[in-house]
Design an enzyme around this catalytic site. Structure first.
Site: not given
Lengths: 473, 762
Positions: B202, B233, B237, B315, B347, B349, B445, B514, B718
């Site tokens: 990702q 998902f 990442e 988060r 997903r 996070f 974030t 995100a 998400e």
């Protein structure tokens, strides 16, 4: 040689490749990359292929997970991958999946398309229920299945519970044209056993559908020289003689599921079969394999133990018959001598006017999962008293358990709340569950109680005030 | 409000679908293997925490067909892949921190030989203490980073004045991503010392950065290409970098193409998952059931290296009060170091883990007070002008609209009545209801990550090629990008070609994560298209005899003047532009305005906007067997103005079912030695076709006011996952209908085991 039709052409493969995994063959050797390798456990269906053969004169197809399918099991058959659905434009199943957005990342999609196409080719009616059943072994992580179900629905709507012929499916754009030529092609290659094709019957491991061996020790299997059980027609019968139902060890779960003989003799087992793994695995897994695997939690084993079935073993010279309940000695240890193999399973059909049979299974996921505890019970009542009973339970000890003491306790008693409560104590004394990924020992004890209760509730739904079983504060 | 009947949507489609359904789509393992390709296999640690004493590869090296076996000493650059904190080596050097940590890399002529060789490697470890519980880690000072606290108002004095205060614990389990395509990479040598890495990631730029660093090369030498991935998902990442780094290392050392594709059991064992959390809460209400104060301590099970844990932790704090306004808040989160595979993005996070605690606290209060949880929930929903614990002021709250609409459209009161009737008449099964409202902030974030670029070429025949930083993983971002470009140029979809995601075409990208991928890349794409149009419009005006540029628009492959088609086609205009030597390519850029966040003060305006929604769950529990059915989930979701209802509905349904899986079926189990016990698909169950809700209804709440979403179509990746939390509480309520005194610790997932044990508990 192993000969089969791969999509639209007949091919031959050397016999030494007989134990290769079919998915490896189609991806690595034939370079057909449409079917995906995801789990190598037969757990996800991304590698689903269709295997076509004549059954009662009709060409029908069975879905199988090619990641754990020995290549030899394609011998004499039509093997269909997603590439075999290529045609001008798209097939109607493919079109339905597009229209309903049944695909996101796409990795599971070819498997779903093949399984859904397979639902049209089973020789059964194309209904929504059968469409869903066809994808019960396909896992998707993206869509949440609803869009795929909408695609299934639009296909089912097209056929309206009819049983389409191959010609009709080609005509309607569900299959490419070449399917019309498959019956003739198949005629040319069928009826040649692997042995007659030169395979030496090996001393090696007895291999049926491969659904356990190819999960437990795949790499040893790929290069092995197994004895292919599907190559022995004598192990494939299902028949009723008087009130004894007998079937061969290499009959698959799917064969039994579809067998009129079986379902007439033992009606009402739709939910039981649904609880057995998935369509793909049912089409591959043999009953004999389930029994000799000796898993303490084998669903079919528990089912047959509850029916007090017998089995037949042979060493090639002499045959012996023994009750299944005497077959399991200890964890994965069986009453089976060197050189012996399982040939037959025999069930004396109970008198259903006075007998109740019930199978229960609880697992973490309701379907397509291994049981935490499973149980079967056959209870015969005469004048309200228990004249005969057989109760089996799995997952609570080293072997599939036949509950001898509980049976002895119950015989001759009236089946009421009092008897039930006392029987539950006896039952607890007979089991010895351990904690493992399928649940804690305490949970399995509780589940054993509940499943026995479930059997009794099926006979008398008011046998007990269930809330009285709640632990008092 | 526009209602969409979920059945048979044909209007919008996923443009990749025709290639998926025919099996023509290519993933890494489907690429033709180049001549000389070596197959890589990872030898991983069988010790969860220890000193690495020795690694003996001699027997493996003797095996015919083994090309090389690499260990940490063979890493030419920095043996370090940590994204945020530099605490994770590519290959273990002196110590190991989880079972599954890569120790050596085998390169062989075939996969089979590589597998055989791996079994011949022997490593010795000096075993150190293994911790798998985050609270134990915290007590022992085993931390990945510092703890963080968000606060608002004066919680201490507020609690003192509360009519009701309840304290408790709420734990949630991890979750395996189970992207169907396992992690993998294919590294290919290029001229002049370059390396091309085909990666299932990702985050192409993260892969490029890690590969360059471990090889000691500059990033410009590394080209990362991503055609698409078979599900991510969040699991790809940051964690794709490890496998790409290893493949690239093999390629760099041997000069041959190296392919590394994990088998499923390896992927399950070696890669991180959603973070399990253990949490303590304290909730205070006034006599009217307003939530006046909330306090929580989150203990995050980070695993053996930091990975993205600190960002995930953040988060959790952002979403710790979910959709509710709480004037006095103190939430502290601890990133605990344990000895399982480093946990990572998934997903939501960290948001779901935080929301679960808030919902548990409300449920706890309701149970103690003998009121319905939804009474408390409704009373405290966010309104415009409320302040989040992180200082952002609520604007355009749709919390009440979604809630009210769901109540009305689905006749919740009638549902309550019917469930009560059912429970009164049935003794062997019971029904339960729950409502789960969500509020999810959109933006990374980490403010600097909120930017994107896109490259657009208009070719001589009028067709268009688009490259962005967005990675297609099934979420339909490619479709949305095509829609954006098609709308800008007035072209049909089939004239827009969406290219692979490639670091040589679009550089310095943020990962597709995100929920913001379509927003960021779509706006960058609009910028690029706008630049080209700015060059074309004056030409079109001139060709139309000096028309007013403001009156020019593009539609149906034609140039429009004042809303009417002209004789001038798009293709002719482009051809003319090229003759005039105009630049028909452009690079677009976008960075989200407005957002900022001060990590010292823990205050700011971190989110471009929020997404809202409400789901209503109804379940039936079989009180004999402890099994259950999810009868229905009815949702009103704030889509903004959906640009593709088919794609967006797919995200809602898929996210919902994934969230239900996390809360019910998916049970990651580790033993005390740090070994994953649920290490095969036979032991780890995600939802199958029979486990999903019988009835899922999704209503599109159109909230058409301006927002920073692409084409006002709000981010949708998400947020729906968190609807799944409702399944937990609906099951809990069904159990309570059978056994009002049931002992039900807030401990997700609610497995069939926990249900049965609770049904008969004291």
């Amino acid at each position: 040689m192993i000969r089969f039709i791969l999509n639209d052409r007949t091919i031959s493969v050397p016999l030494q490749d007989s134990a290769k995994a079919t998915l490896d063959f189609i991806r690595k050797e034939r370079k057909l990359k449409g079917m995906k390798l995801v789990c190598k456990e037969g757990e996800c269906g991304a590698c689903t292929v269709l295997v076509g053969d004549f059954e009662s004169g009709r060409l029908v197809y069975r879905s199988m997970t090619s990641c754990i399918m020995p290549l030899a099991n394609a011998h004499g058959k039509h093997l269909l991958t997603i590439e075999g659905l290529d045609m001008e434009g798209l097939t109607k199943v493919q079109r339905a999946m597009i229209d309903q957005s049944g695909t996101q990342c796409g990795f599971c999609t070819p498997g779903f398309v093949v399984s859904m196409t397979g639902a049209l080719l089973t020789g059964e009616e194309v209904s929504m229920k059968n469409m869903v059943k066809a994808i019960d072994g396909n896992i998707c992580r993206c869509t949440g299945y609803k869009s795929i179900l909408r695609a299934c629905e639009s296909v089912a709507d097209d056929w309206n519970d009819s049983v389409p012929s191959i010609e009709q499916l080609v005509e309607a754009g569900y299959l490419p044209d070449y399917f019309n030529t498959i019956p003739a092609k198949l005629e040319k290659i069928k009826n040649q056993s692997l042995q007659s094709n030169g395979l030496k019957r090996a001393e090696g491991i007895k291999l049926g559908g491969g659904t356990d061996l190819y999960v437990q020790k795949p790499r040893q299997m790929y290069t092995s020289a197994p004895d292919h059980m599907f190559d022995k027609p004598e192990l494939n019968h299902i028949e009723l003689n008087g009130n004894v139902l007998s079937f061969g060890a290499s009959v698959t779960m799917g064969d039994l599921y579809r067998s009129a003989v079986f379902n007439d003799a033992l009606p009402g087992n739709e939910e039981f079969f649904k609880l057995l793994s998935s369509s793909q695995i049912r089409n591959m897994a043999t009953i004999g394999g389930n029994l000799v695997n000796a898993s303490p939690i084998g669903d079919f084993t528990i089912f047959l133990l509850g029916l007090n079935a017998d089995i037949e073993l042979t060493d090639g010279k002499s045959t012996r018959r023994l009750p299944l309940r005497e077959f399991y000695l200890d964890y994965k240890k069986m009453n089976m001598r060197d050189g012996e193999h399982l040939t037959n399973i025999l069930i004396e059909i109970p008198d259903f006017s006075s007998s109740y049979f019930n199978f229960e299974k609880v697992s973490q996921r309701k379907y397509l999962d291994i049981a935490s505890v499973n149980s079967a019970a056959l209870i015969q009542l005469q004048n309200d008293k228990i004249a005969e009973c057989h109760i089996s339970i799995g997952g609570v000890g080293p072997t599939p358990k036949y509950l001898n003491k509980t049976r002895d306790f119950l015989l001759g008693k009236i089946l009421d709340g009092n008897t039930l409560t006392k029987a539950l104590d006896v039952l607890q004394s007979e089991i010895s569950p351990i904690s493992d990924p399928r649940g804690s020992a305490d949970y399995k004890r509780l589940l054993a109680r509940q499943l026995f209760l479930a059997h009794c509730l099926k006979i008398n739904s008011e046998i007990l005030d269930v809330s009285s079983l709640i632990t008092p504060a | 409000m526009q209602e969409v009947k979920n059945k048979k949507i044909k209007k919008d489609i996923h443009l990749d679908a025709p290639f998926h359904v025919t099996g023509k789509t290519k993933y890494i393992d489907d690429l033709p293997e180049l001549e000389g390709t070596l197959f890589a296999k990872v030898f991983d640690s069988s010790c969860a925490h220890g000193k690495l004493i020795s690694v003996d590869t001699s027997k493996a090296e003797e095996l015919e067909g083994v090309f090389a076996i690499l260990t940490a000493k063979d890493v030419p650059g920095v043996n370090q892949i940590g994204g945020i904190i530099k605490d994770e080596p590519l290959l273990a050097e002196t110590d190991v921190h989880f079972m599954g940590q890569p120790v050596a890399l085998v390169l062989a002529e075939s996969e089979e030989i590589a597998h055989e060789a791996t079994a011949l490697i022997h490593a010795e470890y000096e075993q150190l203490e293994v911790i798998v519980d985050p609270k134990e880690a915290y007590a022992k000072g085993s931390m990945l980073s510092n703890s963080r606290t968000f606060s608002l108002g004066s919680p201490d004095s507020a609690f003192a004045e509360c009519a009701h205060v309840f304290e408790g614990k709420a734990d949630s389990g991890g979750q395996e991503h189970l992207y169907l395509e396992t992690q993998g990479a294919y590294a290919i040598p290029r001229d002049q010392g370059g390396i091309l890495v085909e990666s299932s990631t990702q985050g192409p730029t993260a892969v490029q950065r890690v590969v360059a660093a471990v090889l000691g090369l500059e990033m410009s030498k590394i080209e990362v290409n991503v055609n698409r991935i078979g599900g991510g998902f969040g699991g790809k990442e940051d964690q794709a970098s490890l496998w790409a780094g290893l493949a690239a290392l093999g390629c760099f050392v041997t000069g041959r193409p190296v392919k590394l594709i994990l088998e499923r059991h390896e992927d399950l064992r070696m890669t991180g998952k959603r973070h399990p959390y253990r949490s303590d809460y304290k909730i205070g209400l006034d006599k009217d059931l307003n939530i006046v104060a909330f306090e929580a301590s989150f203990f995050q099970n980070g695993g053996g290296a930091a990975d993205l844990s600190t960002a995930v932790l953040e988060r959790t704090l952002f979403h710790g009060t979910n959709s509710y306004f709480v004037p006095n808040v103190r939430m502290t989160a601890h990133p605990c170091k344990t000895h399982i595979a480093p946990n990572t993005a998934f997903r939501g996070f960290g948001g779901p883990q935080g929301m679960f605690v808030m919902e548990a606290a409300i449920h706890h209060a309701a149970r103690e007070l003998g009121v319905s949880p939804w009474g408390i929930q409704k009373k405290n929903l966010l309104r415009d002008g409320n302040e989040f614990s992180y200082g952002q002021i609520v604007e355009n709250s749709e919390a009440n609209r979604c809630w009210d609409q769901a109540h009305g459209d689905f006749d919740f009161l009638k549902m309550v009545e019917e469930v009560e009737e059912y429970n009164h008449s049935q003794s062997l099964s019971k029904k339960g209801l729950a409502i789960m409202p969500i509020c999810f902030g959109i933006s990374f974030t980490n403010t600097p990550m909120n930017n994107a670029r896109a490259l657009v070429h208009v070719y001589g025949d009028g067709s268009v090629g688009v490259s962005t930083g967005a990675v297609e993983m099934g979420q339909g971002v490619n479709t949305k990008m095509v829609q954006v470009a098609a709308l800008m140029f007035g072209l049909p979809y089939d004239r827009i070609r969406l290219e692979t995601t490639n670091t040589s075409r679009v550089a310095n990208t943020s990962p597709s994560a995100a929920s913001a991928t379509a927003d960021l890349n779509g706006r960058a794409l609009q910028d690029a298209c706008r630049q080209i149009l700015e060059r074309l419009v004056p030409l079109a005006a001139e060709l139309l005899g000096g028309a007013d540029e403001k009156q020019i628009s593009f539609s149906n492959e034609m140039v429009f003047l004042d809303g009417n088609p002209t004789e001038l086609s798009w293709d002719d205009l482009v051809a003319k532009a090229l003759l005039l030597r105009l630049n028909m390519s452009a690079k677009g850029h976008y960075s989200t305005p407005v957002i900022h966040f001060d990590k010292e003060k823990e205050k700011g305006h971190p989110f471009a906007y929020h997404v809202y929604g409400t789901s209503i769950f109804e379940v039936t529990v079989d009180c004999i067997r402890g099994t259950y059915d999810i009868d229905s989930v009815k949702i009103v979701h704030d889509f903004g103005s959906s640009m593709n209802k088919a794609v967006d509905l797919g995200q809602i349904e898929g996210g919902l079912v994934q969230g239900i899986g996390w809360m019910t079926l998916e049970d990651l189990q580790y033993d005390k030695q740090g070994r994953l016990r649920s290490h095969t698909l036979a032991n780890y169950k995600i939802p199958d076709v029979y486990s999903i809700p019988e009835d899922i209804q999704v209503k599109f709440l159109n909230t058409d006011h301006d927002n920073l979403a692409i084409l006002r179509s709000k981010a949708v990746g998400e947020p729906p996952l968190m609807y799944g939390i409702g399944a937990y509480f609906a099951l809990t309520n069904a159990i309570l209908a059978f056994n009002p005194n049931a002992n039900i610790p807030y401990d997700a997932p609610m497995t069939t085991e926990k249900i049965l044990m609770a049904l008969y508990s004291a």
